[in-house]
Every structure is written in C-alpha cells, then in structure tokens.
Motif scaffolding. Structure first.
Motif, short mmCIF file in Angstrom:
data_model
loop_
_atom_site.label_atom_id
_atom_site.label_comp_id
_atom_site.label_asym_id
_atom_site.label_seq_id
_atom_site.Cartn_x
_atom_site.Cartn_y
_atom_site.Cartn_z
N ILE A 191 0.81 -1.21 -0.04
CA ILE A 191 0.05 0.07 0.05
C ILE A 191 0.80 1.25 0.02
N ILE A 192 1.97 1.34 0.83
CA ILE A 192 2.84 2.57 0.78
C ILE A 192 3.55 2.65 -0.46
N GLN A 193 4.10 1.58 -1.19
CA GLN A 193 4.70 1.74 -2.55
C GLN A 193 3.62 2.21 -3.35
N ILE A 194 2.41 1.75 -3.36
CA ILE A 194 1.55 2.18 -4.39
C ILE A 194 1.11 3.54 -4.08
N VAL A 195 0.99 4.02 -3.08
CA VAL A 195 0.69 5.36 -2.74
C VAL A 195 1.83 6.43 -3.40
N ILE A 196 3.04 5.86 -3.03
CA ILE A 196 4.16 6.66 -3.50
C ILE A 196 4.19 6.59 -5.06
N MET A 197 3.83 5.79 -5.76
CA MET A 197 3.95 5.69 -7.10
C MET A 197 2.95 6.40 -7.63
N LEU A 198 1.62 6.72 -7.00
CA LEU A 198 0.41 7.44 -7.46
C LEU A 198 0.97 8.78 -7.15
N LEU A 199 1.41 9.23 -6.03
CA LEU A 199 1.81 10.54 -5.89
C LEU A 199 2.97 11.04 -7.05
N SER A 200 3.92 10.00 -7.20
CA SER A 200 5.18 10.41 -8.37
C SER A 200 4.52 10.54 -9.54
N THR A 201 3.45 9.67 -10.08
CA THR A 201 2.52 9.71 -10.93
C THR A 201 1.91 11.08 -11.27
N GLY A 202 1.33 11.57 -10.32
CA GLY A 202 0.46 12.67 -10.06
C GLY A 202 1.63 13.84 -10.68
N ILE A 203 2.88 13.83 -9.72
CA ILE A 203 3.52 15.10 -9.86
C ILE A 203 4.00 15.02 -11.48
N THR A 204 4.44 14.03 -11.92
CA THR A 204 4.72 13.81 -13.47
C THR A 204 3.69 14.40 -14.19
N PHE A 205 2.24 13.90 -14.16
CA PHE A 205 1.27 14.38 -14.78
C PHE A 205 1.06 15.98 -14.83
N ILE A 206 0.99 16.49 -13.36
CA ILE A 206 1.05 17.93 -13.42
C ILE A 206 2.34 18.84 -13.84
N GLU A 207 3.35 18.25 -14.07
CA GLU A 207 4.65 18.77 -14.88
C GLU A 207 4.25 18.85 -16.08
N THR A 208 3.98 17.77 -16.72
CA THR A 208 3.54 17.66 -18.28
C THR A 208 2.48 18.30 -18.44
N ILE A 209 1.40 18.64 -17.87
CA ILE A 209 0.36 19.52 -18.03
C ILE A 209 0.77 20.89 -18.06
N ARG A 210 1.65 21.20 -17.12
CA ARG A 210 2.15 22.54 -16.97
C ARG A 210 3.12 22.93 -18.14
N SER A 211 3.80 22.26 -18.67
CA SER A 211 4.85 22.55 -19.60
C SER A 211 4.21 22.26 -20.69
N TYR A 212 3.22 21.59 -21.07
CA TYR A 212 2.51 21.51 -22.37
C TYR A 212 1.65 22.86 -22.60
N TYR A 213 1.02 23.20 -21.54
CA TYR A 213 -0.03 24.44 -21.69
C TYR A 213 0.91 25.74 -21.41
N ASP A 214 1.95 25.77 -21.00
CA ASP A 214 2.71 26.59 -20.45
C ASP A 214 2.07 27.41 -19.60
N LEU A 215 1.88 26.61 -18.26
CA LEU A 215 1.30 27.32 -17.44
C LEU A 215 2.24 27.43 -16.21
N ASN A 216 2.28 28.75 -15.65
CA ASN A 216 3.46 28.89 -14.63
C ASN A 216 2.49 29.65 -13.28
N SER A 217 1.49 28.68 -12.98
CA SER A 217 0.80 29.11 -11.95
C SER A 217 1.57 28.84 -10.45
N ASN A 218 1.13 29.49 -9.54
CA ASN A 218 1.67 29.21 -7.97
C ASN A 218 0.95 27.80 -7.70
N PHE A 219 -0.26 27.84 -8.05
CA PHE A 219 -1.10 26.54 -7.69
C PHE A 219 -0.57 25.09 -8.18
#
Length: 160
Positions: free
Chosen positions: A41-69
C-alpha cells in the motif's frame, strides 16, 4: 523402563512440538502477509503521488502554465512522498518482513525435521545399532550361555 514406552513418550513430545511449530508458522505467516500488505500500500501510494507529480509537470509544460497553484501541488506531493518514505524507513517494514520470512523458512525446516517417518526411521536405526553393539559385546566379552538369543538379536539387528 521399556524402550517402547520411551519411544512413545519421545514421539508424543515431538508431535507436541511439531504442532506448536505449525501454529507459530501460521501466526508468522499472517504477520508476514500483514506487513507485506502495508508495504505494498505504501509503495502504491508513492507511485500514485509520483505519477501525479509527473502528470502535473507535463500538463504545466504542455500548456505553458506557470501558476503558483501547480507549484504548490507539486511541493505538497513531493513532501508527502518524503514523509511517507521517512515513516516507512523508521518503522523498518522491509527489515521486519525479511526477518519474518527467514523465521518462516526456519519453521518449515523444523517442521519437516519433525516428520514422524523421519523420526521413526531414526529411532529404528538407532535401536538397531544399539542392539547390534550390545549383541557383539555379549558375544565377545560376556560369553553368555544363551547363544540362541544372542544369534537372534544379532540377526534382527542386521535385518533392520
């Protein structure tokens, strides 16, 4: 004391210890499964959080968003990963899991050693050697008058 009484007591004692080992093995198995589930469970949670970070970084760079959010979410996810890993290391789940696994293997080895067929053969072979050497002693040193009994004991010890 009769040797059959001693053997029965010995076998009963071994059966008792074998049952205790089986119970302990079952408890260790449940504990191992529990720790393994927590680790997964701990390893899956870490994988989900890491995937979330990667997803947010990808969305941010694709749409050129520089929001503090987005930066705040990434910092929160990274902090959660670090905190979870620190707690995981502090609780030493991997070490506990390995120790329980080694103990389980030891219990399986002990239970297999307590196998009645193995023990019966060991007791039988030991008794045969004992009878063989006692009969040889009687032949050569005691010069007993009961030659037929000595011959039958000698033959029986060789037969076993």
């Amino acid at each position: 004391m009769n040797i059959s009484v001693i053997n029965k007591k010995y076998i009963d004692d071994i059966n008792f210890h074998r049952k205790q080992c089986s119970k302990n093995k079952a408890l260790l198995s449940f504990k191992y499964d529990d720790i393994n589930l927590k680790t997964n469970i701990i390893q899956i949670v870490i994988m989900l959080l890491s995937t979330g970070i990667t997803f947010i970084e990808t969305i941010r760079s694709y749409y050129d968003l520089n929001s503090n959010f987005y930066n705040t979410i990434i910092i929160i996810f990274s902090t959660m990963i670090a905190l979870i890993m620190a707690i995981f290391r502090f609780l030493k789940y991997d070490e506990k899991r390995e120790n329980i696994k080694k103990s389980l293997e030891d219990h399986v080895f002990i239970i297999n050693k307590f196998n009645i067929n193995y023990l019966m053969n060991t007791v039988l072979i030991t008794s045969a050697f004992y009878l063989f050497f006692i009969t040889l002693r009687d032949f050569f040193f005691k010069k007993s008058k009961n030659l037929s009994q000595n011959l039958s004991h000698f033959g029986f010890s060789l037969l076993i």
